[in-house]
Design a protein around this motif. Structure first.
Motif, PDB file in Angstrom:
ATOM      1  N   LEU A   1      45.171  34.329  23.086  1.00 32.58           N
ATOM      2  CA  LEU A   1      45.878  32.675  24.394  1.00 32.58           C
ATOM      3  C   LEU A   1      45.132  32.772  25.333  1.00 32.58           C
ATOM      4  O   LEU A   1      45.062  30.958  25.404  1.00 32.58           O
ATOM      5  CB  LEU A   1      46.764  34.679  25.526  1.00 32.58           C
ATOM      6  N   VAL A   2      43.723  33.654  25.151  1.00 35.47           N
ATOM      7  CA  VAL A   2      41.947  33.267  25.674  1.00 35.47           C
ATOM      8  C   VAL A   2      41.876  32.266  24.974  1.00 35.47           C
ATOM      9  O   VAL A   2      41.344  31.059  25.478  1.00 35.47           O
ATOM     10  CB  VAL A   2      41.580  34.849  25.389  1.00 35.47           C
TER      11      VAL A   2
ATOM     12  N   GLU B   1      38.099  35.347  36.655  1.00 33.71           N
ATOM     13  CA  GLU B   1      39.013  36.381  35.697  1.00 33.71           C
ATOM     14  C   GLU B   1      40.592  36.957  36.010  1.00 33.71           C
ATOM     15  O   GLU B   1      41.481  37.441  34.981  1.00 33.71           O
ATOM     16  CB  GLU B   1      37.755  37.702  35.683  1.00 33.71           C
ATOM     17  N   ALA B   2      40.210  36.808  37.465  1.00 39.70           N
ATOM     18  CA  ALA B   2      41.914  36.866  37.656  1.00 39.70           C
ATOM     19  C   ALA B   2      42.620  36.409  37.001  1.00 39.70           C
ATOM     20  O   ALA B   2      43.901  36.682  36.642  1.00 39.70           O
ATOM     21  CB  ALA B   2      42.346  36.548  39.673  1.00 39.70           C
ATOM     22  N   TYR B   3      42.208  35.068  37.148  1.00 37.25           N
ATOM     23  CA  TYR B   3      43.386  34.154  36.403  1.00 37.25           C
ATOM     24  C   TYR B   3      43.483  34.687  34.632  1.00 37.25           C
ATOM     25  O   TYR B   3      44.295  34.669  33.943  1.00 37.25           O
ATOM     26  CB  TYR B   3      42.228  32.725  35.967  1.00 37.25           C
ATOM     27  N   PHE B   4      42.045  35.581  33.791  1.00 37.16           N
ATOM     28  CA  PHE B   4      42.748  35.719  32.350  1.00 37.16           C
ATOM     29  C   PHE B   4      43.236  37.076  32.400  1.00 37.16           C
ATOM     30  O   PHE B   4      44.438  36.942  31.226  1.00 37.16           O
ATOM     31  CB  PHE B   4      41.432  35.756  31.526  1.00 37.16           C
TER      32      PHE B   4
ATOM     33  N   LEU C   1      47.052  37.639  30.524  1.00 38.84           N
ATOM     34  CA  LEU C   1      46.844  39.029  29.453  1.00 38.84           C
ATOM     35  C   LEU C   1      47.845  39.520  30.228  1.00 38.84           C
ATOM     36  O   LEU C   1      48.370  41.142  29.235  1.00 38.84           O
ATOM     37  CB  LEU C   1      45.819  39.954  29.055  1.00 38.84           C
ATOM     38  N   GLY C   2      48.316  40.088  31.374  1.00 37.48           N
ATOM     39  CA  GLY C   2      48.993  40.819  31.997  1.00 37.48           C
ATOM     40  C   GLY C   2      48.832  42.193  32.257  1.00 37.48           C
ATOM     41  O   GLY C   2      49.474  43.440  32.649  1.00 37.48           O
ATOM     42  N   LEU C   3      47.515  42.124  33.060  1.00 37.99           N
ATOM     43  CA  LEU C   3      46.463  43.176  32.980  1.00 37.99           C
ATOM     44  C   LEU C   3      45.808  42.998  34.634  1.00 37.99           C
ATOM     45  O   LEU C   3      45.910  42.161  35.368  1.00 37.99           O
ATOM     46  CB  LEU C   3      45.270  43.497  32.422  1.00 37.99           C
ATOM     47  N   GLU C   4      46.362  44.201  35.281  1.00 40.35           N
ATOM     48  CA  GLU C   4      45.218  44.006  36.646  1.00 40.35           C
ATOM     49  C   GLU C   4      44.305  44.549  37.002  1.00 40.35           C
ATOM     50  O   GLU C   4      43.572  44.393  35.838  1.00 40.35           O
ATOM     51  CB  GLU C   4      46.045  45.723  37.456  1.00 40.35           C
ATOM     52  N   PHE C   5      43.491  43.199  37.640  1.00 41.83           N
ATOM     53  CA  PHE C   5      42.018  43.210  37.501  1.00 41.83           C
ATOM     54  C   PHE C   5      41.746  43.410  39.468  1.00 41.83           C
ATOM     55  O   PHE C   5      42.566  43.145  40.272  1.00 41.83           O
ATOM     56  CB  PHE C   5      41.877  41.953  37.464  1.00 41.83           C
ATOM     57  N   VAL C   6      40.847  44.270  39.663  1.00 37.62           N
ATOM     58  CA  VAL C   6      40.175  44.366  40.570  1.00 37.62           C
ATOM     59  C   VAL C   6      38.514  44.285  41.327  1.00 37.62           C
ATOM     60  O   VAL C   6      38.338  43.749  40.291  1.00 37.62           O
ATOM     61  CB  VAL C   6      40.527  45.866  40.931  1.00 37.62           C
ATOM     62  N   ALA C   7      39.108  42.697  41.791  1.00 43.80           N
ATOM     63  CA  ALA C   7      37.078  42.469  41.952  1.00 43.80           C
ATOM     64  C   ALA C   7      36.588  42.801  43.454  1.00 43.80           C
ATOM     65  O   ALA C   7      37.304  43.378  45.353  1.00 43.80           O
ATOM     66  CB  ALA C   7      37.098  41.132  42.994  1.00 43.80           C
ATOM     67  N   VAL C   8      35.298  43.347  43.050  1.00 45.19           N
ATOM     68  CA  VAL C   8      34.737  44.135  44.684  1.00 45.19           C
ATOM     69  C   VAL C   8      34.168  43.278  44.677  1.00 45.19           C
ATOM     70  O   VAL C   8      33.056  42.723  44.329  1.00 45.19           O
ATOM     71  CB  VAL C   8      33.609  45.918  43.469  1.00 45.19           C
TER      72      VAL C   8
ATOM     73  N   ALA D   1      33.157  33.219  51.111  1.00 45.84           N
ATOM     74  CA  ALA D   1      33.998  32.422  51.790  1.00 45.84           C
ATOM     75  C   ALA D   1      35.235  32.775  51.309  1.00 45.84           C
ATOM     76  O   ALA D   1      36.392  33.078  50.323  1.00 45.84           O
ATOM     77  CB  ALA D   1      33.502  31.125  51.116  1.00 45.84           C
ATOM     78  N   VAL D   2      36.364  32.450  52.494  1.00 41.24           N
ATOM     79  CA  VAL D   2      38.149  33.018  52.178  1.00 41.24           C
ATOM     80  C   VAL D   2      38.509  32.654  51.566  1.00 41.24           C
ATOM     81  O   VAL D   2      39.286  32.605  50.849  1.00 41.24           O
ATOM     82  CB  VAL D   2      38.541  32.359  54.325  1.00 41.24           C
ATOM     83  N   ALA D   3      38.494  31.440  51.436  1.00 37.47           N
ATOM     84  CA  ALA D   3      39.340  30.540  50.291  1.00 37.47           C
ATOM     85  C   ALA D   3      39.045  30.801  48.771  1.00 37.47           C
ATOM     86  O   ALA D   3      39.707  30.215  47.811  1.00 37.47           O
ATOM     87  CB  ALA D   3      38.599  29.136  49.923  1.00 37.47           C
ATOM     88  N   LYS D   4      37.867  31.355  48.740  1.00 32.97           N
ATOM     89  CA  LYS D   4      37.408  32.254  47.098  1.00 32.97           C
ATOM     90  C   LYS D   4      38.392  33.878  47.115  1.00 32.97           C
ATOM     91  O   LYS D   4      39.013  33.299  45.747  1.00 32.97           O
ATOM     92  CB  LYS D   4      36.100  32.138  47.169  1.00 32.97           C
ATOM     93  N   LEU D   5      38.597  34.927  48.512  1.00 38.39           N
ATOM     94  CA  LEU D   5      39.303  35.243  48.388  1.00 38.39           C
ATOM     95  C   LEU D   5      41.037  34.935  48.175  1.00 38.39           C
ATOM     96  O   LEU D   5      41.091  35.810  47.079  1.00 38.39           O
ATOM     97  CB  LEU D   5      39.496  36.110  50.060  1.00 38.39           C
ATOM     98  N   GLU D   6      41.110  33.735  49.126  1.00 39.40           N
ATOM     99  CA  GLU D   6      42.530  34.208  48.773  1.00 39.40           C
ATOM    100  C   GLU D   6      42.602  33.285  47.096  1.00 39.40           C
ATOM    101  O   GLU D   6      43.945  33.555  46.681  1.00 39.40           O
ATOM    102  CB  GLU D   6      43.352  32.529  49.681  1.00 39.40           C
ATOM    103  N   LEU D   7      41.941  32.690  46.722  1.00 36.79           N
ATOM    104  CA  LEU D   7      42.209  32.348  45.329  1.00 36.79           C
ATOM    105  C   LEU D   7      42.380  33.295  44.105  1.00 36.79           C
ATOM    106  O   LEU D   7      42.828  33.645  43.495  1.00 36.79           O
ATOM    107  CB  LEU D   7      41.328  31.130  44.727  1.00 36.79           C
ATOM    108  N   ILE D   8      41.880  33.758  45.060  1.00 32.89           N
ATOM    109  CA  ILE D   8      41.744  35.632  43.674  1.00 32.89           C
ATOM    110  C   ILE D   8      42.269  36.387  43.690  1.00 32.89           C
ATOM    111  O   ILE D   8      43.591  36.544  42.872  1.00 32.89           O
ATOM    112  CB  ILE D   8      40.260  37.027  43.719  1.00 32.89           C
ATOM    113  N   ARG D   9      43.767  36.268  44.553  1.00 36.36           N
ATOM    114  CA  ARG D   9      44.361  36.919  45.084  1.00 36.36           C
ATOM    115  C   ARG D   9      45.506  36.255  44.562  1.00 36.36           C
ATOM    116  O   ARG D   9      46.781  36.686  44.191  1.00 36.36           O
ATOM    117  CB  ARG D   9      44.984  36.981  46.999  1.00 36.36           C
ATOM    118  N   ARG D  10      44.840  34.519  44.672  1.00 36.63           N
ATOM    119  CA  ARG D  10      46.781  33.488  44.575  1.00 36.63           C
ATOM    120  C   ARG D  10      46.472  33.942  42.608  1.00 36.63           C
ATOM    121  O   ARG D  10      47.731  33.654  41.977  1.00 36.63           O
ATOM    122  CB  ARG D  10      46.781  32.325  44.616  1.00 36.63           C
ATOM    123  N   HIS D  11      45.930  33.834  41.887  1.00 38.15           N
ATOM    124  CA  HIS D  11      45.650  34.783  40.493  1.00 38.15           C
ATOM    125  C   HIS D  11      46.236  35.540  39.482  1.00 38.15           C
ATOM    126  O   HIS D  11      46.335  36.757  38.638  1.00 38.15           O
ATOM    127  CB  HIS D  11      44.152  33.956  40.153  1.00 38.15           C
TER     128      HIS D  11
END
Length: 353
Positions: A16-17, A91-94, A98-105, A111-121
């Protein structure tokens, strides 16, 4: 999951990757028009066209493939990363693929737009108040059973195949093959993890190129002083240009493959990316402006020396992520950056093509 089942899962995950790479590995090499009389060409490798909109898509893919091949990532692994935003988006996208949980510290100032993109993925956020806290917090999460710390800052120069395999250096030289000056005098990049500069510098040496590598470092970053002094213990306040510059010398920063490091003032980073948008319609983040400011200096040096040649730099990410920061006049003014004066210095370097 049984041993055979886990192996089958990993085989599917790698496919898949790599299928994503098949669809999206090459990005456009754009020409920034300069006066023909200068005899120097400037090219922009547009990494914003990756599926997740930034150069970090390549790094995230490499981190996942390494983790899968190394036995660190399996079915049910929870992944965690320390990031200023763009790497975590990719990384959230990948992880979701793969159906895996991802946490971003991530720093709370991201930037707020980046945080929203992490959540969106599909990623989850853990915000910290001081940027320097991201390492220890992410490492702590990664030590939990069933978790894996991707650790971009330590692993970036390890996980990428610098000999080829369509890495970014291989792609640049392939796309330059039919240009007027196909072997660039300079390739200019920023450094966040240091992985991109390490890959390009190693590739140039491995393939015996005369191309030199320059790193554009923003104010407040430790990399320029570390390269100048040879000390890896150098520290700095940290960069206001998201995605590049670090308060410490990251493990993946390889100074020995770099020919030049110059500091670029923050006002010049913002001015350069705004001029780029006005002249070409390309709207990119401020790290692209940092790259571009140094690339233009090097173009000017070649022109003054009467040496024809080419310079290549990177468009790092999509500027739509920064509408409320680097493209917002009030936000920029609040930081005391004299963008008008920086524009006066930079405009002549773009010429009147």
């Amino acid at each position: 999951m049984s041993g055979d089942g886990a192996r089958a899962w990993v085989h599917r995950a790698v496919r898949l990757v790599e299928a994503d790479a098949n669809r999206s590995a090459d990005t456009h090499l754009r020409v920034l028009p300069l006066p023909p009389a200068w005899g120097v060409q400037l090219y922009l490798k547009d990494e914003s066209t990756h599926p997740t909109g930034s150069l970090k898509h390549r790094l995230a893919r490499s981190l996942f493939l390494f983790g899968l091949a190394n036995g660190d990532i399996g079915p049910g692994t929870t992944l965690v990363e320390a990031s200023s935003g763009s790497t975590a988006v990719s990384e959230a996208y990948f992880a979701r693929m793969l159906g895996l949980e991802f946490v971003a510290v991530v720093p709370r100032t991201t930037a707020v737009a980046k945080l929203e993109l992490i959540r969106r993925h599909g990623g989850r956020l853990h915000l910290v108040d001081r940027p320097g806290e991201v390492y220890a917090v992410a490492e702590g999460f990664g030590a939990r059973d069933g978790w894996h710390y991707l650790d971009q800052f330590a692993m970036a120069s390890t996980v990428t195949d610098w000999r080829g395999n369509n890495n970014i250096a291989c792609s640049i030289f392939g796309q330059m093959a039919l240009e007027e000056n196909p072997e660039p005098e300079w390739i200019v990049v920023g450094a966040g993890t240091g992985g991109t500069s390490a890959t390009i510098g190693r590739y140039c040496r491995h393939t015996r190129r005369r191309t030199r590598l320059a790193v554009a470092d923003p104010e407040g970053s430790a990399f320029a002083e570390a390269w100048r002094t040879g000390s890896r213990t150098v520290t700095a306040p940290g960069s206001a240009i998201e995605g590049i510059g670090r308060p410490r010398v990251e493990p993946s920063f390889v100074p020995g493959v770099i020919d030049l490091v110059e500091t670029v003032p923050d006002a010049e980073s913002v001015a350069a990316v705004r001029i780029l948008h006005e002249r070409t319609g390309i709207r990119a983040g401020a790290s692209t402006g940092t790259n571009l400011a140094l690339a233009l200096r090097l173009v000017d040096r070649l022109r003054r020396e009467g040496r024809p040649g080419s310079v290549v730099t990177l468009i790092c990410d999509d500027g739509s992520r920064y509408g409320d920061t680097y493209y917002d006049d009030a936000w920029v003014a609040a930081r005391g950056w004299d963008v008008a004066a920086a524009r006066e210095r930079l405009e002549p370097l773009f010429g009147d093509a």
